[in-house]
Scaffold this active site. Structure first.
Site, PDB file in Angstrom:
ATOM      1  N   GLU A  69       0.853  -1.196   0.000  1.00 47.89           N
ATOM      2  CA  GLU A  69       0.000   0.000   0.000  1.00 47.89           C
ATOM      3  C   GLU A  69       0.882   1.236   0.000  1.00 47.89           C
ATOM      4  O   GLU A  69       1.999   1.194   0.512  1.00 47.89           O
ATOM      5  CB  GLU A  69      -0.874   0.023   1.266  1.00 47.89           C
ATOM      6  CG  GLU A  69      -1.831  -1.144   1.362  1.00 47.89           C
ATOM      7  CD  GLU A  69      -2.503  -1.208   2.734  1.00 47.89           C
ATOM      8  OE1 GLU A  69      -2.519  -0.191   3.459  1.00 47.89           O
ATOM      9  OE2 GLU A  69      -3.005  -2.294   3.075  1.00 47.89           O
ATOM     10  N   LYS A 105       2.275   4.565   1.408  1.00 48.87           N
ATOM     11  CA  LYS A 105       2.356   5.115   2.760  1.00 48.87           C
ATOM     12  C   LYS A 105       1.959   6.579   2.683  1.00 48.87           C
ATOM     13  O   LYS A 105       2.724   7.424   2.223  1.00 48.87           O
ATOM     14  CB  LYS A 105       3.758   4.947   3.327  1.00 48.87           C
ATOM     15  CG  LYS A 105       3.860   5.355   4.784  1.00 48.87           C
ATOM     16  CD  LYS A 105       5.183   4.891   5.358  1.00 48.87           C
ATOM     17  CE  LYS A 105       5.442   5.315   6.791  1.00 48.87           C
ATOM     18  NZ  LYS A 105       4.729   6.404   7.347  1.00 48.87           N
ATOM     19  N   ASP A 122       1.132  10.255   3.686  1.00 44.25           N
ATOM     20  CA  ASP A 122       1.791  11.112   4.666  1.00 44.25           C
ATOM     21  C   ASP A 122       0.767  12.015   5.353  1.00 44.25           C
ATOM     22  O   ASP A 122       0.573  13.171   4.993  1.00 44.25           O
ATOM     23  CB  ASP A 122       2.863  11.957   3.966  1.00 44.25           C
ATOM     24  CG  ASP A 122       3.867  12.505   4.965  1.00 44.25           C
ATOM     25  OD1 ASP A 122       3.791  12.135   6.151  1.00 44.25           O
ATOM     26  OD2 ASP A 122       4.726  13.307   4.547  1.00 44.25           O
ATOM     27  N   TYR A 150      -7.556   1.825   5.815  1.00 47.96           N
ATOM     28  CA  TYR A 150      -6.688   0.690   5.507  1.00 47.96           C
ATOM     29  C   TYR A 150      -6.762  -0.457   6.515  1.00 47.96           C
ATOM     30  O   TYR A 150      -6.041  -1.430   6.379  1.00 47.96           O
ATOM     31  CB  TYR A 150      -5.244   1.115   5.263  1.00 47.96           C
ATOM     32  CG  TYR A 150      -4.586   1.988   6.319  1.00 47.96           C
ATOM     33  CD1 TYR A 150      -4.376   1.538   7.614  1.00 47.96           C
ATOM     34  CD2 TYR A 150      -4.141   3.263   5.977  1.00 47.96           C
ATOM     35  CE1 TYR A 150      -3.753   2.332   8.550  1.00 47.96           C
ATOM     36  CE2 TYR A 150      -3.510   4.071   6.908  1.00 47.96           C
ATOM     37  CZ  TYR A 150      -3.323   3.602   8.195  1.00 47.96           C
ATOM     38  OH  TYR A 150      -2.706   4.390   9.113  1.00 47.96           O
ATOM     39  N   LYS A 182      10.614   3.418   3.458  1.00 48.16           N
ATOM     40  CA  LYS A 182      10.588   4.878   3.342  1.00 48.16           C
ATOM     41  C   LYS A 182      11.378   5.325   2.116  1.00 48.16           C
ATOM     42  O   LYS A 182      12.501   4.872   1.900  1.00 48.16           O
ATOM     43  CB  LYS A 182      11.228   5.505   4.592  1.00 48.16           C
ATOM     44  CG  LYS A 182      10.447   5.206   5.862  1.00 48.16           C
ATOM     45  CD  LYS A 182       9.360   6.209   6.104  1.00 48.16           C
ATOM     46  CE  LYS A 182       9.857   7.344   6.899  1.00 48.16           C
ATOM     47  NZ  LYS A 182       9.238   7.712   8.095  1.00 48.16           N
ATOM     48  N   CYS A 202      15.833  47.823   9.528  1.00 48.77           N
ATOM     49  CA  CYS A 202      15.161  47.402   8.302  1.00 48.77           C
ATOM     50  C   CYS A 202      16.083  47.637   7.111  1.00 48.77           C
ATOM     51  O   CYS A 202      16.576  48.747   6.919  1.00 48.77           O
ATOM     52  CB  CYS A 202      13.859  48.180   8.125  1.00 48.77           C
ATOM     53  SG  CYS A 202      13.072  47.848   6.537  1.00 48.77           S
ATOM     54  N   CYS A 240      14.206  50.605   5.007  1.00 49.60           N
ATOM     55  CA  CYS A 240      13.967  51.972   5.470  1.00 49.60           C
ATOM     56  C   CYS A 240      14.844  52.345   6.666  1.00 49.60           C
ATOM     57  O   CYS A 240      14.745  53.450   7.192  1.00 49.60           O
ATOM     58  CB  CYS A 240      12.496  52.169   5.822  1.00 49.60           C
ATOM     59  SG  CYS A 240      12.036  51.324   7.338  1.00 49.60           S
ATOM     60  N   CYS A 260       9.880  45.217  10.986  1.00 52.24           N
ATOM     61  CA  CYS A 260      10.017  46.644  10.754  1.00 52.24           C
ATOM     62  C   CYS A 260       8.687  47.269  11.163  1.00 52.24           C
ATOM     63  O   CYS A 260       7.634  46.863  10.685  1.00 52.24           O
ATOM     64  CB  CYS A 260      10.287  46.923   9.273  1.00 52.24           C
ATOM     65  SG  CYS A 260      10.199  48.680   8.896  1.00 52.24           S
ATOM     66  N   CYS A 287       7.182  52.217   5.757  1.00 48.38           N
ATOM     67  CA  CYS A 287       8.322  51.545   5.119  1.00 48.38           C
ATOM     68  C   CYS A 287       7.959  51.192   3.672  1.00 48.38           C
ATOM     69  O   CYS A 287       6.923  50.582   3.414  1.00 48.38           O
ATOM     70  CB  CYS A 287       8.666  50.270   5.881  1.00 48.38           C
ATOM     71  SG  CYS A 287       9.902  49.273   5.045  1.00 48.38           S
TER      72      CYS A 287
END
Ligand code: IVH
Length: 727
Positions: A119, A121, A123, A244, A336, A431, A434, A449, A454
């Site tokens: 089957e 796998k 995630d 499953y 895996k 920043c 600016c 910032c 800005c």
């Protein structure tokens, strides 16, 4: 002569509608082959809702109307599993897989062979569903009783209210289907909840639009979603459940009653569950390896994430003989896939300043080919992440592409061929655009910032305002915005980059403002004293045609509607859906601004946190000014306006009964504004009957003629363009 036919009782009508809806849900959500469109489905659903509203005593928890029901009040209850939910041992290559198969064969009787079910796998996260006889349900049917997360394997959380919203999970299985599947009335199903890639992307778009951090990958997003305390939100996310396992949970607990895993999958499928279509039964490990090969190729084409293949011994009797080690079955193993990763060099770090002022470090990498695409950027998230990795400019780094949208750096690589870099990454203290000192709030990891003016933030705001899902202003992209702000486009990254909310500037060089900006706020877009043909034509590479087209687009956006304006303001947590709900509820920006936090929480799905963010937003003077300017300059902040002729053209409505919030006149006006017609009597030509409290003969007539019946929420949804008109 045929005997006089009796009208079906409400009970019979309700049951017939439920059966129809279940059938169509199964076709749509499990078999992926609907035979009616969403509109027809919604109409059936609305008919059922209307009948149930008229006969509340007949409502049962397994009715298709009950997917979004009560909220869990104080979080989720912890509950023990009927039997532990174990995890699996992993294999990472063919040798490890063969070693596992050898152990399996060694554990069986001499000369006995095994078959294997392969089957995908998936995630996501695993879930246990309990089915049994329902209190009000018909005899010999099974209804969904509860859904429990894996938790620590012994104790999980009861997330039933959210599980019910997953459309591929049957709430009700009738006697015939149970018998066909060979299932008793009481049983447990286990499987994986996944968030499909598309839904994941949409969710992240909405999160970013609402000023929230995007979820890292679909698994985290699915896990977060299933634990959300708002079933409404869960319902919108479109989670899927792949079954499953099936366990018998009445007598014989512990014994599986279907003799093979392959047959269990078939039984689940025939009972109406979504079972992954790619499962295959084979007899040799070579065949298993061939399946793994195929699955790896399939990986990039699937609408959901997989991270390997699960191999299970098919015969349950053999499974029982093999048993378990401490925490995993001996009869199954997870193969895996290798992570999609590559090694490359960190050339530089760019600091992006987003719409909200958040500064994000972005790794500029020597381009490297990973899992089908060239990667040249990876996120470094924040200063803490840079410290955690201990990464320097010039380092070789391992880059991974998971289900994540943006690749990420997982570690620094250090060996003879990959010497350490030399240059420390210095997070800016001010920043980069600016020069305002950056601020980090207590408990937060991000530096921001805080300069409301800005240019990088304004740029982000403008790009967000013009985005397709917001005010939809074509032609107002990155380079145009840069020009309007008097910034050099070339310093701002190329237009093909997917990023539309942030600005890339190197740590050393802030962009040079080399021209007086034409606009200084979103409202200035609409101010023809500031932004006009002459000024546009005077810019680089902008001709008359482009200028006129842009101005026309901007003018057109004035009628985008209240929901879009609200979204465009960029209030924290106010994404597309919340904006729509607020617009529907308040009808005008003025009414919304006048609302207290308490008024705001009266809106469906608006919690205290959202309400507070809204109140705070409008309390800021600059924002108040922006709203006033937008209104003065003709941006429509009153009602939803769409081009007449889209939503309801050609449809005839009849109104009856008292609607919960709309007056008859208001409902009529709104239908007509969308191109629909309102007539006084129900006939064959009527498309919809909008029925409220104490609907009388018109409702009977409509039911007789098979005219679709809407309640007010359904009408509002239709008006908001949520359900597509029938073709
Ligand atoms: S069987 C005792 N089948 O992978 C056996 N698990 O690494 C338990 N998973 O916890 C699981 N797809 O969340 C099984 N087709 C599949 C699966 C699957 C994904 C997940 C599941 C499990 C984890 C183990």
């Amino acid at each position: 002569m045929a005997p006089a036919q009796q009208d079906p009782s409400p009970d019979q009508q309700i049951n017939a509608l439920r059966d129809q809806l279940r059938h169509h849900e199964h076709l749509y959500y499990v078999l992926d082959s609907p035979v009616i469109d969403d509109f027809a489905y919604d109409a059936l659903m609305n008919q059922l809702k209307a009948l149930e509203a008229a006969h509340p005593g007949l409502i049962t928890p397994d009715s298709p109307t009950q997917r979004v029901g009560g909220k869990p009040k104080d979080g989720f209850l912890k509950v023990p599993h009927s039997r532990p939910m174990l995890s699996l041992d992993n294999a990472y290559n063919a040798d490890e897989l063969r070693a596992w198969a050898d152990r399996v064969v060694a554990g069986l009787a001499h000369g006995e062979t095994a078959r294997y079910v392969c089957e995908l796998k998936l995630d996501g996260l695993s879930l246990a569903l309990q089915y049994g006889p329902g209190e009000k349900a018909a005899a010999h049917t099974a209804v969904l009783l509860s859904g429990i997360t894996r938790g620590d394997g012994s104790i999980g959380e009861d997330v039933t209210s959210n599980v019910r919203t997953i459309r591929s999970i049957p709430l009700h299985i009738n006697a015939k289907a149970l018998a066909q599947a060979g299932l008793p009335q009481t049983f447990e199903v286990r499987g994986e909840v996944v968030l499909p890639q598309k839904a994941f992307e949409k969710m992240n778009e909405e999160r970013v639009a609402a000023g929230m951090a995007p979820a890292a990958n679909p698994r985290n997003a699915a896990a977060g979603t299933i634990r959300t305390l708002e079933p409404n939100i869960v319902a919108q996310r479109r989670l899927e459940f792949f079954a499953y396992f099936v366990l018998r949970s009445d007598e014989n607990a512990g014994d599986s009653f279907i003799p093979r895993q392959s047959e269990a999958l078939a039984a689940l499928r025939s009972a109406g569950f979504l079972v992954n279509q790619h499962a295959t039964t084979v007899s040799t490990i070579d065949d298993v390896l061939a399946f793994i090969d195929t699955a790896e190729k399939l990986r990039g084409t699937l609408p959901y994430e997989i991270d390997g293949v699960v191999i299970k011994v098919d015969a349950i009797a053999q499974q029982r003989r093999l048993g378990f080690t401490g925490k995993a079955p001996r009869w199954a193993i997870a193969y895996k896939f290798p992570a999609r990763a590559g090694i490359t060099q960190l050339e530089d770090v760019l600091f992006q300043v987003g719409r909200t002022g958040k500064v994000t470090p972005v790794a500029a990498l020597t381009p490297v080919f990973i899992g089908g695409t060239t990667v040249s950027r990876a996120t470094l998230h924040n200063a803490d992440e840079i410290a955690r990795l201990g990464v320097r400019i010039g380092d070789f780094v391992s880059v991974e592409r998971g289900g994540d949208v943006i690749p990420k750096i997982t570690e620094v690589v250090e060996d003879a061929t990959h010497p350490r870099g030399t240059q420390e990454i210095i997070f800016p203290i001010s920043c980069p655009v600016c020069s305002t000192l950056l601020v980090k709030q207590e408990g937060e990891v991000d530096w921001r910032c805080i300069n409301d003016s800005c240019p990088a933030r304004l740029r982000g705001e403008l790009l967000f305002w013009s985005a397709r899902s917001v005010m939809n202003i074509e032609g107002l992209g990155k380079s145009m915005v840069a020009q309007l702000l008097g910034q050099s486009a070339s310093l701002l990254g190329d237009d093909n980059e997917e990023d539309t909310t942030a600005e890339a500037v190197t740590a050393e060089g802030a962009p040079i403002l080399f021209r007086e900006p034409i606009i200084r706020s979103i409202a200035d877009l609409y101010d023809r004293a500031k932004l006009n043909r002459e000024k546009l034509i005077a810019l680089d590479r902008i001709g008359e045609k482009t200028a006129d087209a842009l101005l026309a687009q901007i003018d057109r956006s004035k009628e985008a509607g209240l929901a879009r304006v609200l979204m465009g303001l960029g209030i924290r947590f106010v994404g597309e859906r919340t904006a729509q709900l607020l617009a529907q509820h308040f009808g005008s920006l003025d009414a919304l601004i006048a609302a207290s936090a308490e008024d705001l929480t009266a809106v469906n799905e608006v919690g205290p946190r959202v309400a507070e963010a809204i109140v705070e937003f409008f309390a800021i003077e600059k924002n108040g000014q922006l709203v006033a300017d937008l209104k003065r300059l003709g941006v429509n902040t009153v009602a939803e306006r769409k081009v007449i002729g889209t939503a309801l053209t050609g449809l005839t409505f009849v109104l009856t009964g008292t609607l919960p919030t709309l007056t008859r006149e208001a409902a009529k006006a709104r239908i007509e504004a969308e191109g629909g017609k309102v007539s006084g009597a129900v006939s064959k030509k009527t498309d919809y009957l909008v029925a409220g409290e104490e609907a009388g003969s018109k409702l009977d007539k409509a039911t007789q003629l098979g005219v679709k019946v809407l309640d007010e929420p359904a009408l509002l949804a239709l008006l908001a363009g949520e359900a597509p008109p029938a073709s």
